[in-house]
Every structure is written in structure tokens, then in C-alpha cells.
Enzyme design. Sequence first.
Site, PDB file in Angstrom:
ATOM      1  N   GLU A 318       2.685  63.499 -23.629  1.00 31.66           N
ATOM      2  CA  GLU A 318       3.803  64.797 -23.229  1.00 31.66           C
ATOM      3  C   GLU A 318       3.560  65.461 -24.777  1.00 31.66           C
ATOM      4  O   GLU A 318       3.316  65.378 -25.760  1.00 31.66           O
ATOM      5  CB  GLU A 318       5.087  64.681 -23.641  1.00 31.66           C
ATOM      6  CG  GLU A 318       6.431  64.919 -24.027  1.00 31.66           C
ATOM      7  CD  GLU A 318       7.305  64.026 -24.202  1.00 31.66           C
ATOM      8  OE1 GLU A 318       8.670  65.382 -24.028  1.00 31.66           O
ATOM      9  OE2 GLU A 318       7.883  62.983 -23.677  1.00 31.66           O
ATOM     10  N   LYS A 335      10.529  62.538 -18.514  1.00 32.15           N
ATOM     11  CA  LYS A 335      11.542  62.259 -18.124  1.00 32.15           C
ATOM     12  C   LYS A 335      11.987  61.855 -17.405  1.00 32.15           C
ATOM     13  O   LYS A 335      12.043  62.222 -16.309  1.00 32.15           O
ATOM     14  CB  LYS A 335      13.305  63.012 -18.845  1.00 32.15           C
ATOM     15  CG  LYS A 335      14.458  61.596 -18.879  1.00 32.15           C
ATOM     16  CD  LYS A 335      14.331  61.368 -20.032  1.00 32.15           C
ATOM     17  CE  LYS A 335      13.464  61.462 -20.960  1.00 32.15           C
ATOM     18  NZ  LYS A 335      13.491  60.700 -22.123  1.00 32.15           N
TER      19      LYS A 335
END
Length: 538
Positions: A318, A335
Amino acid sequence: MLRHVYLLAGSEDVVGKVLLVAFSWSCYFTTMFTYPPAPASDCAATALVPMEGFPSPESLLPLMSGGSLFLLDSAGPAGELSRWSLLGSHPVARFASSDGINRFHWHSRGQNFTWQGDPLAALRQVLAAFPKTTPRADIPFAGGAVGVFAYELGRRILPLQPSAEDDLELPDISLFFYDRCLLFDHAEHRMMAVGWARGRDEMDAEREATLKAGLLAEELRSLLAENGADSATPPTARGGALPCSPSVCANDYRAAVTRCREEIREGNAYELCFTGRFEAPFSDDPRALYRELKKINPAPFAAFLRHPEMTLISSSPERFLKMDAWGRIEARPIKGTRPRGRVAAEDEKLRLELENSEKDRAENVMIVDLLRNDLHRVCIPGSVDVPDLCVIEEYSSVFQMVSSITGQLHPDLDRCDLLASSFPGGSMTGAPKIAAMDILEELEPRVRGNYSGCLGYLGFDGSLDLSIVIRSIQLINGRAVVGAGGAVVYDSDPEDEWREALHKADAPLRALAGVQGYQGYELVENDRHKKQGSKWTP
């Protein structure tokens, strides 16, 4: 200090005492300052020296001496995110901030600065002490600060009420400044030495930068000729399972998720990213551990940082924030997670399950909205966009739901303003950010440390590239600390959330077990959990 001066001067030599006191105080004030360093007034330049061969970046780690070092390693699948790796050692300076006390040590000048104040404002002052270089479009990094921003930096820059126990005692910011490093271009399969230098004018700086890059290239050639690139050594088999202790046992984790749902039902938050820690003993070679984690979980933002207080190993997928030297910004929040299947049919089923999950999509969209708001505060009006929303990306151990948000920094602001507006990453807090962090301080018994903070570089050209510290291991005083958790919304199931945390911790824990010769790992009770009789084996 005065006591030692008198002893040196002798009891009767009054003149000697006075002279020695004056001399000692003058020496002290030339090396210790209670204000930040002055802004740079000279020029700077960078230089590249191409090198033959293309060893893997991690194979060179044993050759890099100099105490603190870094490897920012694009270890994921082919693509733009995985093009470049950066490796460096022998920093010229360090900036660290803890509890509002800022310290800058200039190794090459023998100077120390210590002052109080906002950590990001202090960082801006330190960055200004280095002359800005002309941006280069052909390489991502040509010298600058490399390091980590701990999650608890949020306590210093946001109105929070800290309550979690700080048993790690890590700096809020820990950055080392490098004026030379190695760059690896995985797309074109080439390696180069990079030098950065300052001088009275641009020509003087270019000459010095070329000299630094050339010396680094020659040093590496000599080391490779003498030692060769390092190859992995199989660990000594121990058998059994590595004992790992969770900071929050399964029962307490499920109870905390239930409490999160109650907070959401009462309107105190929309989403809460609850996390815990898993700890295990570790006394082996951190470089071998990095190699093992990279093998198990290759990722585009892998990293190895060796600092005095700890070693941080990360295999993060990420990106937190990227800003180039022209102010163009990108954030890539993740997410939504599913484990990879054991066979193709199961793998596809899990991917489709994530793709069609309304809960995961809702989590992702909430974080996208939070980050859009963060960027709106520092970007030119109308420039913030969402080019990718809820895209499924594949990694070796998990599927992830990823979005991207872009914007153009306002010309009156800088990257420290961007950090102040966005830190910590919303994917690791929940929404609204401050309300979520206050609730999490009460629910999480111990600090996160570097986990769920960010790491990466701030270049001398004004650029920035930082990843979220997840799928990571913090090595501190003989123990390995792995953080894991997940976003909780009202529809969350406590058992599913616990299983998601185990999935996310699995790759780092398997790496810890494998590199120490264990057959696997097991989660075991510690003194905090004995009353519950908790023990699990994933």
C-alpha cells in the site's frame, strides 16, 4: 562539564581554569544548538554513474556497512509500482523527533541541534538546511531523507488523548539523510550509483556529486570482487512451532470488535480500524528475515531499515502518499482483504467474494472520501480526482481492494503541509479520523509503533514517496513485533474480523518461523491471557 574543567586545570591555576572554561564552552556551543539548523544558501547537484551487472538488491545488504542503512525494494509483480529499488548506507545526518523534542545530528559537520516544537514544522526546517536540486524525470530519487513516521506521530499533530501503553519507546519520526545510494531499474535491468553534493556554485556541486557517485561505484565493485553477492543460507532446523503471543487474545479481539460496532451504532464513528500485535523472540540475522518475507510475500513497497532503536522489515502493498517534484500527488488506500486460495477454483471464488462484497466496498469508499477530504485541504481546488475505485489487486498471499486518489499541491504549500493534512493514513484509522483514533486509543492496549505509520523517502528535489507500514516486522531488543487488524463497520462479524487479522499477520509470522528453522508458528497464551486459557494454531 565544569567539574571536569577544574580537574584538568588544577586547584591553584586560576588563569588556566578561566581559559579552559571559556574554551570548553566555546567547543560546546559549536556542537550543540538549541535551535534548528539555518536554511541552505549554497547550490546542489546530482550525478549518475552506470554500473555493470544487476545483482538482487537484498543480496548486497551484507556488503553495506556504516551502521544505519536502507533498502526500498520493489519486490512485487512487474509494473510501474515495481520498477525501482533503492539501497544506501553511510548517512550524512539524522533527524529524530520524540515527544515534541526534535534532534538533528549532522555527522559530517559534528553538529547537534535540539529544540522543541511541532515535529512536522521541525522537519520543514531541517529539509530547508539542504539546498534543493533540479528535479530529474529519469530517476525517482537522487539523495534525501529516508526513514519512518510512527503511527504515534498522530498524537503530536492531532488533538488526541493518549492512553495506550508505550512499551516500544520509538521516535515519532526517524529519518537519515543520504547523499549517495544505488538505484536498481527492474524494467531495464540496470544498476547505477547516484551522488548528491552541495557547492559554491552549480559547477562545483556537479563536480563533487560526480566524485561521490564514482567512489560509491568503485567501492561496490571492490566489495563484489572480494566477497561476491550474498546467497541465502538455509536455516538450522529446530522443528516444532514458533511461539507467538498476541497483545489482544481472540476473545478480547472479538469483544473489541463488538465495542467498535456499538461506537458506530451510537454515531461516534463510521468505521474503526482496530489492530493488535503478535510478538515472538528473534535473535537471528534480520537480513535473512527480510529475504524470507520477500520470498513469502513479494510486494511493491518492500523495505529494510536499520536504525539504532530497531530494524524495520516491511512487505507492504500500500502506497500512502506520493508527490513528485512538481507537486503531483497520488494516494492508493487498500481496504478489503481475502486470502489466496489453495487451488484455482478456490482462488477465483475468494477473488469474486471480495469484488462483490458490499461491506468491503463500503469500507473502501469511506476511506476514499476521507483521503479526498485530506487532499482537498492542501490541493488546488478542482484538482482532486479518483481515477480508480475498488479495484481488485492480486498478491502472493492475499487479494486486496485498492483505490487511487490524485491531486495537485497548492503552490503556497509543501510536502510537510501534505503530511500534516493526511497523517496517519485513513486506511489505518477509520473515519472520522480524530474521533476514530480517540476510540482506538482506549481499545488498543499498547501502541502500534511504526506499524500503520509510513516509511519511504523525502528527496532533495522536493519529492516524497511513502508506503503504509503493514505486513511488517519491527525488531526491537530481541523481540519481533507484528501488527495486524482490519476495518470494522456496523455490519462486521467479530469472528470474521479476528480471522482477517490472522490472515494479515500470517506472512510475517511464517517468515519469522521459517528463518529460525521452525516448522510453523502457534499463538500461545501469555501472562495477560492465562486467566482465559487462550491458545490457537492457525
